[in-house]
Design an enzyme around this catalytic site. Structure first.
Site, PDB file in Angstrom:
ATOM      1  N   HIS A 158       0.813  -1.221   0.000  1.00 47.92           N
ATOM      2  CA  HIS A 158       0.000   0.000   0.000  1.00 47.92           C
ATOM      3  C   HIS A 158       0.843   1.267   0.000  1.00 47.92           C
ATOM      4  O   HIS A 158       0.324   2.363  -0.040  1.00 47.92           O
ATOM      5  CB  HIS A 158      -0.907   0.048   1.240  1.00 47.92           C
ATOM      6  CG  HIS A 158      -2.022  -0.941   1.214  1.00 47.92           C
ATOM      7  ND1 HIS A 158      -2.854  -1.159   2.284  1.00 47.92           N
ATOM      8  CD2 HIS A 158      -2.450  -1.779   0.245  1.00 47.92           C
ATOM      9  CE1 HIS A 158      -3.737  -2.089   1.971  1.00 47.92           C
ATOM     10  NE2 HIS A 158      -3.507  -2.479   0.744  1.00 47.92           N
ATOM     11  N   GLU A 210      -4.931   4.200   1.847  1.00 46.67           N
ATOM     12  CA  GLU A 210      -6.025   4.119   2.813  1.00 46.67           C
ATOM     13  C   GLU A 210      -6.019   5.272   3.815  1.00 46.67           C
ATOM     14  O   GLU A 210      -6.672   5.219   4.847  1.00 46.67           O
ATOM     15  CB  GLU A 210      -5.979   2.770   3.538  1.00 46.67           C
ATOM     16  CG  GLU A 210      -6.111   1.623   2.539  1.00 46.67           C
ATOM     17  CD  GLU A 210      -6.156   0.251   3.183  1.00 46.67           C
ATOM     18  OE1 GLU A 210      -6.059   0.172   4.419  1.00 46.67           O
ATOM     19  OE2 GLU A 210      -6.296  -0.729   2.451  1.00 46.67           O
ATOM     20  N   GLU A 293      -3.295  -9.656  11.660  1.00 44.27           N
ATOM     21  CA  GLU A 293      -3.914 -10.246  10.474  1.00 44.27           C
ATOM     22  C   GLU A 293      -2.849 -10.777   9.523  1.00 44.27           C
ATOM     23  O   GLU A 293      -1.798 -10.164   9.370  1.00 44.27           O
ATOM     24  CB  GLU A 293      -4.747  -9.146   9.797  1.00 44.27           C
ATOM     25  CG  GLU A 293      -5.454  -9.552   8.532  1.00 44.27           C
ATOM     26  CD  GLU A 293      -6.119  -8.352   7.866  1.00 44.27           C
ATOM     27  OE1 GLU A 293      -6.210  -8.340   6.630  1.00 44.27           O
ATOM     28  OE2 GLU A 293      -6.522  -7.417   8.589  1.00 44.27           O
ATOM     29  N   ASP A 318      -7.145 -13.363   6.373  1.00 44.35           N
ATOM     30  CA  ASP A 318      -7.648 -12.596   5.222  1.00 44.35           C
ATOM     31  C   ASP A 318      -7.266 -13.329   3.943  1.00 44.35           C
ATOM     32  O   ASP A 318      -8.068 -14.040   3.350  1.00 44.35           O
ATOM     33  CB  ASP A 318      -7.093 -11.173   5.246  1.00 44.35           C
ATOM     34  CG  ASP A 318      -7.445 -10.390   3.985  1.00 44.35           C
ATOM     35  OD1 ASP A 318      -8.393 -10.794   3.283  1.00 44.35           O
ATOM     36  OD2 ASP A 318      -6.779  -9.382   3.680  1.00 44.35           O
ATOM     37  N   LYS A 343     -14.592  -9.574   3.494  1.00 44.10           N
ATOM     38  CA  LYS A 343     -14.562  -8.629   2.376  1.00 44.10           C
ATOM     39  C   LYS A 343     -15.563  -9.117   1.335  1.00 44.10           C
ATOM     40  O   LYS A 343     -15.398 -10.205   0.778  1.00 44.10           O
ATOM     41  CB  LYS A 343     -13.170  -8.590   1.742  1.00 44.10           C
ATOM     42  CG  LYS A 343     -12.106  -7.938   2.623  1.00 44.10           C
ATOM     43  CD  LYS A 343     -10.736  -8.079   1.979  1.00 44.10           C
ATOM     44  CE  LYS A 343      -9.679  -7.258   2.701  1.00 44.10           C
ATOM     45  NZ  LYS A 343      -8.321  -7.599   2.242  1.00 44.10           N
ATOM     46  N   SER A 370     -14.313  -5.497   6.397  1.00 41.13           N
ATOM     47  CA  SER A 370     -13.224  -4.699   5.823  1.00 41.13           C
ATOM     48  C   SER A 370     -13.570  -4.083   4.475  1.00 41.13           C
ATOM     49  O   SER A 370     -14.281  -4.668   3.663  1.00 41.13           O
ATOM     50  CB  SER A 370     -11.997  -5.605   5.656  1.00 41.13           C
ATOM     51  OG  SER A 370     -10.976  -4.961   4.921  1.00 41.13           O
ATOM     52  N   LYS A 394     -12.638  -2.388   9.684  1.00 39.30           N
ATOM     53  CA  LYS A 394     -11.488  -1.568   9.283  1.00 39.30           C
ATOM     54  C   LYS A 394     -11.826  -0.978   7.931  1.00 39.30           C
ATOM     55  O   LYS A 394     -12.187  -1.680   6.997  1.00 39.30           O
ATOM     56  CB  LYS A 394     -10.181  -2.364   9.273  1.00 39.30           C
ATOM     57  CG  LYS A 394     -10.028  -3.457   8.266  1.00 39.30           C
ATOM     58  CD  LYS A 394      -8.554  -3.887   8.196  1.00 39.30           C
ATOM     59  CE  LYS A 394      -8.296  -4.805   7.026  1.00 39.30           C
ATOM     60  NZ  LYS A 394      -6.867  -5.086   6.851  1.00 39.30           N
TER      61      LYS A 394
END
Length: 434
Positions: A158, A210, A293, A318, A343, A370, A394
């Site tokens: 990210h 984000e 996570e 995840d 998700k 998420s 989140k």
């Protein structure tokens, strides 16, 4: 109530990449939904259909998915005359029409776009808020406002820094309401900005996908140290705890892990899963880390299992579980983690998302709803988290409007519920526990 018209278009997400938006019309009006998209994706996720035409949007166009809705899915649904309140029937019909294991015929982005719009229309048809309709679909009499997990320091895929671990989050578990949790989160965020600016200069306060800061640090414990300092400076050491998303699949190399994976490869510095686990244990010991996570690769099952047995914090799957009932069942059997990251676009329909959540909860897991790193102004997941009573969400830092859209919607929901509003707080892992 039958659907009257379904129309899809290509719009842009928060990263400037195309995504699918769907308008569904019924006698009650127009219901619009947009689909998110991830950067670090698990290999077991449902397929996001991209055009691959390099002359348009560098190959990332979604005109094929849009066409599948406008030419095939939409007309078939209209002909079938299914009611928008029958979410499960609608989703099942689309999944069967697609006929593939991972939604690769129409694309999960096409099916999900319609599924989300149908859910919004279903709520309007029943004359109830979206969160209440979702709670009904899930069989939940209760509603719970979640603890927000704000991703305030970004690394991994990210961010353009050297930090290997993808997200460092703050969770205001000591707040008395969602609104207070927002204020505490925002205040810590502003203090963090000051701390980073003083230590690394103004450039270091540029934000990632984000909304979190991406200072050019290499050591992961340095990020934790920054959070600890900011939490202290804001005056909330007793109210704010820390969560991490390591996204370890991004730096898994031939059975080992590379904590400097953005530099030229050097196998000499790769470490074993066991060694990485020891590092996490030192984080848990030295900082208020309550949730980690994807600590290991999505197929490194043995390391997940041995690590979980030695810690008492929340370990979230995840990339490991990709909101997929088959992967969740496998993780339950192997005792690999104790919380599901939910998700909607990993599985590709509202019904399957609810099923994945229920499966995790029935096995004693926590569930965290998420966003994705490529988001839109759509706020569906805010209503989803309240209706599913998962107690935690989140959706980025308190910065960037595509992130705040969700947080602001949660504040509105809390306001609408008035004195019936229940905030998960310290019970975020199991908010229904009495």
């Amino acid at each position: 109530m039958a659907m009257q018209k379904i129309f899809a278009r290509e719009i842009l997400d928060s990263r400037g990449n195309p995504t699918v938006e769907v308008d569904l019309h019924t006698a009650k009006g127009r219901f619009r939904a947009a689909v998110p998209s991830g950067a670090s994706t698990g290999i077991y996720e449902a397929l996001e259909l991209r055009d691959g035409d390099k002359s348009r949007y560098l190959g990332k166009g979604v005109l094929k998915a849009v066409e599948h809705i406008n030419k095939t899915l939409g007309p078939a649904l209209l002909e079938k005359k299914l009611s928008v309140v029958d979410q499960e029937k609608v989703d099942k019909f689309m999944i069967e029409l697609d006929g593939t294991e991972n939604k690769s015929k129409f694309g999960a982005n096409a099916i999900l776009g319609v599924s989300l719009a149908v859910c919004k229309a279903g709520a309007a048809e029943k004359g109830v808020p979206l969160y209440r309709h979702i709670a009904d679909l899930a069989g939940n009499p209760d509603l719970v406002l979640p603890v927000p997990a704000f991703n305030v320091i970004n690394g991994g895929s990210h961010a353009g820094n050297k930090l290997a671990m993808q997200e460092f989050m703050i969770l205001p578990v000591g707040a008395s309401s969602f609104k207070e949790a927002m204020r505490i989160g925002a205040e810590v965020y502003h203090h963090l900005k000051g701390v980073i600016k003083a230590k690394y200069g103004k450039d270091a306060t540029n934000v990632g996908d984000e909304g979190g800061f991406a200072p050019n640090i290499l050591e992961n414990n340095e990020a934790l140290e920054l959070l600890k300092t900011a939490i202290q400076a804001a005056g909330y050491p007793d109210k704010v705890v820390i969560g991490m998303d390591v996204a370890a699949s991004e730096f898994y190399r031939n059975g080992k892990y590379d904590l400097d994976f953005k530099s030229p490869d050097d196998p000499a510095r790769h470490i074993s899963g066991e060694k990485l686990g020891e590092l996490y244990k030192s984080f848990i010991k030295n900082y208020p880390v309550v949730s980690i996570e994807d600590p290991f690769d999505q197929d490194d099952w043995a390391t997940w299992t041995s690590f979980l047995s030695g810690v008492d914090i929340q370990i979230v799957g995840d990339d490991l579980t990709v909101t997929n009932p088959k992967r969740i069942a496998q993780a339950v059997e192997k005792k690999a983690c104790n919380c599901l990251l939910l998700k909607v676009n990993q599985i590709g329909s509202v019904t399957e998302s609810i099923q994945a959540c229920k499966l995790a909860q029935s096995n004693g897991w926590g569930v965290m709803v998420s966003h994705r790193s490529g988001e839109t102004e759509d706020t569906f997941i805010a209503d989803l988290v309240v209706g599913l009573c998962t107690g935690q969400i989140k959706t980025g830092a308190p910065c960037r409007s595509e992130r705040l859209a969700k947080y602001n919607q949660l504040m509105r929901i809390e306001e609408a519920l008035g004195d019936k509003a229940v905030f998960a707080g310290r019970k975020f892992r199991n908010p229904k526990a009495k």
